[in-house]
Design a protein around this motif. Structure first.
Motif, PDB file in Angstrom:
ATOM      1  N   VAL A 105      40.495 -26.861 -28.537  1.00  0.00           N
ATOM      2  CA  VAL A 105      39.915 -25.784 -27.713  1.00  0.00           C
ATOM      3  C   VAL A 105      40.370 -24.474 -28.249  1.00  0.00           C
ATOM      4  CG1 VAL A 105      39.905 -24.849 -25.336  1.00  0.00           C
ATOM      5  CG2 VAL A 105      39.664 -27.341 -25.543  1.00  0.00           C
ATOM      6  N   LEU A 106      41.609 -24.280 -28.532  1.00  0.00           N
ATOM      7  CA  LEU A 106      42.066 -23.095 -29.051  1.00  0.00           C
ATOM      8  C   LEU A 106      41.306 -22.732 -30.413  1.00  0.00           C
ATOM      9  CD1 LEU A 106      44.350 -23.439 -27.165  1.00  0.00           C
ATOM     10  CD2 LEU A 106      46.026 -22.491 -28.738  1.00  0.00           C
ATOM     11  N   GLY A 107      41.196 -23.686 -31.294  1.00  0.00           N
ATOM     12  CA  GLY A 107      40.182 -23.586 -32.462  1.00  0.00           C
ATOM     13  C   GLY A 107      39.104 -23.182 -32.160  1.00  0.00           C
ATOM     14  N   LEU A 108      38.277 -23.569 -31.027  1.00  0.00           N
ATOM     15  CA  LEU A 108      37.030 -22.998 -30.918  1.00  0.00           C
ATOM     16  C   LEU A 108      36.779 -21.541 -30.543  1.00  0.00           C
ATOM     17  CD1 LEU A 108      35.156 -25.847 -28.585  1.00  0.00           C
ATOM     18  CD2 LEU A 108      34.653 -25.235 -30.885  1.00  0.00           C
ATOM     19  N   VAL A 109      38.005 -21.197 -29.711  1.00  0.00           N
ATOM     20  CA  VAL A 109      38.183 -19.857 -29.319  1.00  0.00           C
ATOM     21  C   VAL A 109      38.300 -18.882 -30.375  1.00  0.00           C
ATOM     22  CG1 VAL A 109      39.279 -18.097 -27.930  1.00  0.00           C
ATOM     23  CG2 VAL A 109      38.623 -20.470 -27.100  1.00  0.00           C
ATOM     24  N   SER A 110      39.307 -19.546 -31.400  1.00  0.00           N
ATOM     25  CA  SER A 110      39.564 -18.785 -32.567  1.00  0.00           C
ATOM     26  C   SER A 110      38.255 -18.722 -33.426  1.00  0.00           C
ATOM     27  CB  SER A 110      40.525 -19.362 -33.242  1.00  0.00           C
ATOM     28  OG  SER A 110      41.841 -19.411 -32.420  1.00  0.00           O
ATOM     29  N   ALA A 111      37.431 -19.568 -33.477  1.00  0.00           N
ATOM     30  CA  ALA A 111      36.567 -19.468 -34.464  1.00  0.00           C
ATOM     31  C   ALA A 111      35.433 -18.418 -33.781  1.00  0.00           C
ATOM     32  CB  ALA A 111      35.601 -20.809 -34.520  1.00  0.00           C
ATOM     33  N   ALA A 112      35.213 -18.351 -32.701  1.00  0.00           N
ATOM     34  CA  ALA A 112      34.244 -17.454 -31.854  1.00  0.00           C
ATOM     35  C   ALA A 112      34.697 -16.097 -32.073  1.00  0.00           C
ATOM     36  CB  ALA A 112      34.336 -17.700 -30.540  1.00  0.00           C
ATOM     37  N   SER A 113      36.063 -15.717 -32.318  1.00  0.00           N
ATOM     38  CA  SER A 113      36.716 -14.464 -32.552  1.00  0.00           C
ATOM     39  C   SER A 113      36.284 -14.184 -33.736  1.00  0.00           C
ATOM     40  CB  SER A 113      38.179 -14.472 -32.340  1.00  0.00           C
ATOM     41  OG  SER A 113      38.575 -14.733 -31.055  1.00  0.00           O
ATOM     42  N   TYR A 114      36.427 -15.056 -34.654  1.00  0.00           N
ATOM     43  CA  TYR A 114      36.012 -14.505 -36.270  1.00  0.00           C
ATOM     44  C   TYR A 114      34.490 -14.378 -36.276  1.00  0.00           C
ATOM     45  CZ  TYR A 114      40.748 -16.022 -38.241  1.00  0.00           C
ATOM     46  OH  TYR A 114      41.961 -15.658 -38.535  1.00  0.00           O
ATOM     47  N   VAL A 115      33.710 -15.108 -35.488  1.00  0.00           N
ATOM     48  CA  VAL A 115      32.303 -14.973 -35.764  1.00  0.00           C
ATOM     49  C   VAL A 115      31.858 -13.549 -35.159  1.00  0.00           C
ATOM     50  CG1 VAL A 115      30.002 -15.784 -35.130  1.00  0.00           C
ATOM     51  CG2 VAL A 115      31.700 -17.542 -36.071  1.00  0.00           C
ATOM     52  N   ARG A 116      32.470 -13.546 -33.772  1.00  0.00           N
ATOM     53  CA  ARG A 116      31.834 -12.057 -33.082  1.00  0.00           C
ATOM     54  C   ARG A 116      32.573 -10.731 -33.608  1.00  0.00           C
ATOM     55  NH1 ARG A 116      29.669 -13.889 -28.393  1.00  0.00           N
ATOM     56  NH2 ARG A 116      29.758 -16.035 -27.777  1.00  0.00           N
ATOM     57  N   GLY A 117      33.965 -11.057 -34.068  1.00  0.00           N
ATOM     58  CA  GLY A 117      34.511  -9.527 -34.494  1.00  0.00           C
ATOM     59  C   GLY A 117      34.642  -9.498 -35.940  1.00  0.00           C
ATOM     60  N   GLY A 118      34.567 -10.625 -36.646  1.00  0.00           N
ATOM     61  CA  GLY A 118      34.890 -10.391 -38.052  1.00  0.00           C
ATOM     62  C   GLY A 118      33.878 -10.818 -39.091  1.00  0.00           C
TER      63      GLY A 118
END
Length: 400
Positions: free
Chosen positions: A180-193
Motif C-alpha cells: 500500500v505504501l508502494g502504491l502511494v509512493s508510485a502515485a507521488s512520483y507520477v503526479r509530482g515527478g
C-alpha cells in the motif's frame, strides 16, 4: 503515533467539493470535483497559519496528471507445504490451523530459489499485461522486508528485466503494509515527478525468519511476489482516489524480528573482530508475535482506516466493488468485512492457498482476481495492509 495521510501537503486539511485554483487539498493528497473530473491542488498555506507576504507567497500548483493500475503479475515458489506437512514438525493438525487462520497451504522458497527471481517474474508478467516495454519503466519500487542483500534487492529487478535505461530502483521496508505504501509512493512520483511507468512489487520470504518449532507462528507464513504497473494518465482516468497511512511504534513489541548479536566463537568474533574490542557480527531473530494482540490491533484499525479513505474519496461502502485486505488471517478479513457491511461475495481472499505472504499478499490476490475475470476494468477496490512496525494503511483504487 505518526500519521501520513497526505500525498503532497498533509498539513492542509481543507476539503472542497468544487474546483477552485486556490483550494487546499485533501489530507489524502487528492481533490475531487462534481461530475467526475479530478485534479490535485497544492497550497502552501494551511488553515490557521499566518499568510506570507506577497513577495514570499507562492501560487497554488495544479497537478494535472492522474495515475492508473494497468497491469499485474505474480509468482510463487514450487514447494508447497500443507497443514498436514506441518503436523509432522509441530504439535498441530489441519483442523486446528484452518479453523483459527483459514490457511491450508503455503509456498516456501527452497534450494536455489531466489526471492529476486520471483519478484522479477511477477514484474515481467505485469509489463506483459500492460503491453509496456521494460525500457519504458521509469522506476521500480520493491516492497519487501526480506531482501537478499542488506543494501536492498530492488536494483536487481530492472537488471533481470533487461532494462537498458538504468531506471531508479529501491526497497521499501514496511512489512505487510509495504505494498500500500508502494502504491502511494508510485502515485507521488507520477503526479509530482513526471514519471510515466512505475513498477510496484511486493515480495517477501518470511519463511527464512520463521521458528519452525513455534506452532503459533510457523503455520502462518508463506513466500511469494506480486506486482502492478502504475501508469500516468489523464486526470479523468485517475485510479487512485484516496489513502490513509499510519504507524505506531508502541506496538512493535507485539510483532518483530529484532537484530541480535551473534554468539562469539573463540578469541575472534564470527566476523573476525577481536574479542572485546570490536562489535561482533549480528543477525535478525526469528519472527516474534503476540497473535492475540495483533488480531485485536487489525480488527480495530483497519476498518477505521478504510472508512477514512472512503470519506476522503467522497465514497461509501456501497461504491466498493471489492474488499482486498492483506491476507493475514481469515477471521480478520471476515471481521473487517462485517464492520464495513460488505457481503462475502465482494471480498477477495486466497489466504487458504498461500498463507500470509506479507507485502506480496495484496498484489498476489489482485493478480489472481484479475486473471480469473473477477476484477474487471472500472471496478473500485478498497485495499488495506497492516502489520509489523506496527504500520497500517488503506487505499481506494480503481482497476484499469
Amino acid at each position: 503515533m505518526a500519521n501520513a495521510s497526505g500525498l503532497f501537503n498533509p498539513v492542509v486539511p481543507s476539503v472542497r467539493r468544487r474546483f477552485s485554483p486556490c483550494t487546499g487539498i485533501y489530507r489524502s493528497g487528492f481533490w475531487f470535483s462534481e461530475g467526475g473530473s479530478r485534479g490535485i491542488v497544492c497550497s502552501t498555506t494551511a488553515h490557521g497559519e499566518q499568510k506570507l507576504s506577497s513577495s514570499e507567497s507562492r501560487p497554488p500548483r495544479l497537478v494535472s496528471r492522474g495515475c492508473k493500475l494497468v497491469g499485474c503479475g505474480s509468482a510463487v515458489p514450487s514447494l508447497q507445504i500443507s497443514n498436514d506437512d506441518l503436523s509432522k514438525i509441530v504439535d498441530t493438525n489441519d483442523e486446528w490451523i484452518s479453523v483459527r487462520t483459514g490457511i491450508r497451504n503455503r509456498r516456501i522458497l527452497s534450494g536455489k530459489d531466489s526471492l529476486t527471481d520471483l519478484a522479477a517474474e511477477a514484474a515481467k508478467k505485469a509489463l506483459e499485461m500492460a503491453n509496456v516495454d521494460p525500457n519504458d519503466v521509469d522506476l521500480v519500487l520493491l516492497c519487501t522486508s526480506t531482501p537478499e542483500d542488506l543494501f536492498g534487492s530492488a536494483p536487481q529487478i530492472p537488471k533481470a528485466l533487461g532494462c537498458k535505461n538504468n531506471p531508479l530502483a529501491y526497497d521499501i521496508t514496511a512489512a505487510c503494509s509495504g505494498f500500500v505504501l508502494g502504491l502511494v509512493s508510485a502515485a507521488s512520483y507520477v503526479r509530482g515527478g513526471g514519471f510515466k511507468n512505475v513498477l510496484v512489487i511486493g515480495a517477501d520470504a518470511l519463511s527464512r525468519y520463521v521458528d519452525w518449532t513455534d506452532r503459533g507462528s510457523c503455520i502462518l507464513f508463506g513466500d511469494a511476489a506480486g506486482a502492478v504497473l502504475v501508469q500516468a494518465c489523464d486526470p479523468e482516468e485517475d485510479g487512485l482516489f484516496a489513502f490513509d497511512l499510519h504507524s505506531d511504534g508502541d506496538g512493535q513489541r507485539h510483532l518483530n524480528a529484532t537484530m541480535k548479536e551473534n554468539e562469539k566463537d573463540g578469541e575472534l568474533g564470527t566476523n573476525g573482530s577481536l574479542l572485546g574490542l570490536l562489535p561482533n557480527g549480528s543477525s535478525y531473530s526469528c519472527i516474534q508475535m503476540n497473535g492475540k494482540e495483533v488480531f485485536r490491533f487489525a480488527v480495530r484499525v483497519v476498518p477505521h482506516s478504510i472508512e477514512l479513505a472512503l470519506e476522503k474519496a467522497g465514497l461509501t461502502g456501497s461504491n466498493i466493488d471489492w474488499l482486498l485486505l492483506h491476507q493475514a488471517n481469515q477471521r480478520i478479513i471476515d471481521a473487517v468485512a462485517t464492520r464495513l457491511k460488505l457481503p462475502s461475495e465482494r471480498v477477495i481472499s486466497n489466504l487458504a492457498n498461500y498463507g500470509n505472504t506479507s507485502a506480496a499478499s495484496i498484489p498476489l490476490a489482485l493478480d489472481e482476481a484479475v486473471r480469473s475475470g473477477k476484477v474487471q476494468n472500472g471496478h473500485t477496490i478498497a485495499t488495506a495492509g497492516f502489520g509489523a512496525g506496527l504500520t497500517w494503511g488503506s487505499a481506494i483504487i480503481r482497476w484499469g
